[in-house]
Design an enzyme around this catalytic site. Structure first.
Site, PDB file in Angstrom:
ATOM      1  CG  ASP A 130      -1.999  -1.044   1.157  1.00  0.00           C
ATOM      2  OD1 ASP A 130      -2.079  -1.732   0.116  1.00  0.00           O
ATOM      3  OD2 ASP A 130      -2.760  -1.181   2.131  1.00  0.00           O
ATOM      4  CE1 TYR A 181       0.756  15.409 -15.229  1.00  0.00           C
ATOM      5  CE2 TYR A 181       1.563  16.371 -17.271  1.00  0.00           C
ATOM      6  CZ  TYR A 181       1.438  15.290 -16.430  1.00  0.00           C
ATOM      7  OH  TYR A 181       2.007  14.078 -16.763  1.00  0.00           O
ATOM      8  CE  LYS A 188       4.222  14.331 -14.267  1.00  0.00           C
ATOM      9  NZ  LYS A 188       4.658  13.118 -13.555  1.00  0.00           N
TER      10      LYS A 188
HETATM   11  N1  LIG Z   1      -0.052   9.609 -20.242  1.00  0.00           N
HETATM   12  C1  LIG Z   1       0.692  10.646 -20.617  1.00  0.00           C
HETATM   13  O1  LIG Z   1       0.426  11.315 -21.665  1.00  0.00           O
HETATM   14  C2  LIG Z   1       1.915  11.031 -19.819  1.00  0.00           C
HETATM   15  C3  LIG Z   1       2.841  11.887 -20.412  1.00  0.00           C
HETATM   16  C4  LIG Z   1       3.949  12.284 -19.692  1.00  0.00           C
HETATM   17  C5  LIG Z   1       4.131  11.828 -18.406  1.00  0.00           C
HETATM   18  N2  LIG Z   1       3.219  10.995 -17.845  1.00  0.00           N
HETATM   19  C6  LIG Z   1       3.436  10.576 -16.458  1.00  0.00           C
HETATM   20  O2  LIG Z   1       3.625   9.188 -16.417  1.00  0.00           O
HETATM   21  C7  LIG Z   1       3.195   8.686 -15.148  1.00  0.00           C
HETATM   22  C8  LIG Z   1       2.272   7.495 -15.381  1.00  0.00           C
HETATM   23  O3  LIG Z   1       1.120   7.937 -16.080  1.00  0.00           O
HETATM   24  P1  LIG Z   1       0.199   6.958 -16.953  1.00  0.00           P
HETATM   25  O4  LIG Z   1       0.071   7.558 -18.293  1.00  0.00           O
HETATM   26  O5  LIG Z   1       0.679   5.573 -16.816  1.00  0.00           O
HETATM   27  O6  LIG Z   1      -1.197   7.179 -16.254  1.00  0.00           O
HETATM   28  P2  LIG Z   1      -2.135   6.234 -15.358  1.00  0.00           P
HETATM   29  O7  LIG Z   1      -2.277   4.899 -15.977  1.00  0.00           O
HETATM   30  O8  LIG Z   1      -3.349   7.060 -15.109  1.00  0.00           O
HETATM   31  O9  LIG Z   1      -1.294   6.079 -14.021  1.00  0.00           O
HETATM   32  C9  LIG Z   1      -1.293   7.047 -13.013  1.00  0.00           C
HETATM   33  C10 LIG Z   1      -0.938   6.344 -11.732  1.00  0.00           C
HETATM   34  O10 LIG Z   1      -0.848   7.281 -10.660  1.00  0.00           O
HETATM   35  C11 LIG Z   1      -1.416   6.662  -9.532  1.00  0.00           C
HETATM   36  N3  LIG Z   1      -1.797   7.624  -8.510  1.00  0.00           N
HETATM   37  C12 LIG Z   1      -2.529   8.744  -8.654  1.00  0.00           C
HETATM   38  N4  LIG Z   1      -2.666   9.347  -7.456  1.00  0.00           N
HETATM   39  C13 LIG Z   1      -1.994   8.577  -6.558  1.00  0.00           C
HETATM   40  C14 LIG Z   1      -1.771   8.657  -5.169  1.00  0.00           C
HETATM   41  N5  LIG Z   1      -2.267   9.661  -4.427  1.00  0.00           N
HETATM   42  N6  LIG Z   1      -1.038   7.712  -4.573  1.00  0.00           N
HETATM   43  C15 LIG Z   1      -0.526   6.668  -5.286  1.00  0.00           C
HETATM   44  N7  LIG Z   1      -0.705   6.530  -6.614  1.00  0.00           N
HETATM   45  C16 LIG Z   1      -1.443   7.474  -7.227  1.00  0.00           C
HETATM   46  C17 LIG Z   1      -2.620   5.917 -10.076  1.00  0.00           C
HETATM   47  O11 LIG Z   1      -3.043   4.979  -9.132  1.00  0.00           O
HETATM   48  P3  LIG Z   1      -4.603   4.624  -8.882  1.00  0.00           P
HETATM   49  O12 LIG Z   1      -4.866   3.413  -9.764  1.00  0.00           O
HETATM   50  O13 LIG Z   1      -4.652   4.303  -7.427  1.00  0.00           O
HETATM   51  O14 LIG Z   1      -5.408   5.824  -9.268  1.00  0.00           O
HETATM   52  C18 LIG Z   1      -1.962   5.284 -11.302  1.00  0.00           C
HETATM   53  O15 LIG Z   1      -1.242   4.137 -10.911  1.00  0.00           O
HETATM   54  C19 LIG Z   1       2.541   9.870 -14.425  1.00  0.00           C
HETATM   55  O16 LIG Z   1       3.477  10.455 -13.550  1.00  0.00           O
HETATM   56  C20 LIG Z   1       2.254  10.836 -15.549  1.00  0.00           C
HETATM   57  O17 LIG Z   1       2.212  12.176 -15.087  1.00  0.00           O
HETATM   58  C21 LIG Z   1       2.112  10.570 -18.526  1.00  0.00           C
END
Ligand SMILES: NC(=O)c1ccc[n+]([C@@H]2O[C@H](COP(=O)([O-])OP(=O)(O)OC[C@H]3O[C@@H](n4cnc5c(N)ncnc54)[C@H](OP(=O)(O)O)[C@@H]3O)[C@@H](O)[C@H]2O)c1
Length: 254
Positions: free
Chosen positions: A68, A160, A164
């Protein structure tokens, strides 16, 4: 420790259910040496599914464990990370949690601050706790999912982008502080990735899939690269956008 082929045997994911993290675990497992996966995240069906998926990927030789972890609880991070290292060395720590706020969230003071707590404050404490463990074991790679959004925050995405930018600066500085200790920090700056986070948003130029980010991460681990753009072309695009006058930049439809 990485073997001669730079293949990690153990990984700690902070943000267990992230689509990018799940694709990265799958890519690491395909290299054939991964036998310990610790998935730290909020309990729920998404984390359960990630555990099930990783279990099938590491096969019989592997152990997958869920812990967790809540980014908004920095007071707990040291203990969670200690638990993750309790079964042995960790080769890779992947920081993959984060939230993407909408305009209403950005306009509400409490909600806006909560985004900063998750994306920046929680990341700082989790990385600090992880760095101490990796420094003590004398090897390892921290992979930090930053974003191209932090390179120059856009008006449509400034909250955001600000989180970042802070995370990127912190991770880059931490990496410099760790130079010579055997611990590396890889800062990953993806553009638009088609994942749960961006579901429902309009398509963006140079979009990629989670698997593209995963392959870039796997290539960077142990490879000496400290900053990774995904796709690579974004590095050039951003070096132009970064220098545009503000009056021009804020009018761009991005
Ligand atoms: N998708 C994009 O376009 C993109 C681009 C650049 C960077 N990123 C970065 O890449 C990373 C992963 O993103 P993704 O695209 O894989 O999105 P995602 O599938 O939505 O994953 C986001 C993750 O953050 C977790 N999370 C959110 N709030 C949290 C909290 N309070 N405590 C613990 N976990 C928490 C979520 O867990 P829950 O399941 O519990 O909600 C989920 O595992 C993020 O840092 C994002 O900013 C994404």
């Amino acid at each position: 420790m990485l073997d001669a082929l730079r293949s990690p045997q153990s990984v700690l994911v902070l943000g267990a259910s992230s689509d990018i993290a799940q694709a990265t675990v799958a890519a690491l497992a395909r290299r054939g040496r991964l036998d310990r996966v610790v998935l730290a995240g909020r309990p729920g069906p998404r984390r359960d599914a990630a555990v099930q998926k990783a279990t099938s990927e590491v096969g019989r030789r592997g152990v997958v464990r869920a812990l967790d972890f809540d980014a908004t609880r920095p007071d707990e991070h040291e203990a969670v990370v200690a638990e993750a290292f309790a079964d042995g060395d960790v080769d890779v720590v992947l920081l993959a949690f984060g939230v993407l706020p909408d305009a209403a969230t950005a306009a509400a003071p409490d909600a806006a601050a909560a985004v900063v707590t998750t994306n920046f404050t929680g990341a700082v404490s989790a990385l600090t706790a992880s760095a101490a463990r990796l420094r003590a074991q004398g090897h390892g790679t921290m992979v930090v999912l930053s974003s191209v959004a932090g390179e120059r925050p856009r008006r449509s995405n400034y909250l955001y982008g600000a989180t970042k930018a802070g995370l990127d600066a912190f991770a880059t500085g931490l990496g410099d502080d760790l130079a010579g200790t055997g611990v590396e920090v890889v800062v990953v700056r993806p553009g638009f990735v088609r994942t749960s986070m961006t579901a429902g948003l309009g398509p963006a130029p140079l979009s990629v899939d989670a698997s593209d980010v995963a392959e870039a991460v796997v290539a960077a681990v142990g490879g000496g690269t400290r900053t990774v753009w995904v796709p690579g072309a974004l590095r050039l695009v951003m070096s132009v956008l970064r220098h545009l006058p503000r009056a021009v930049f804020r009018r761009l439809p991005i």
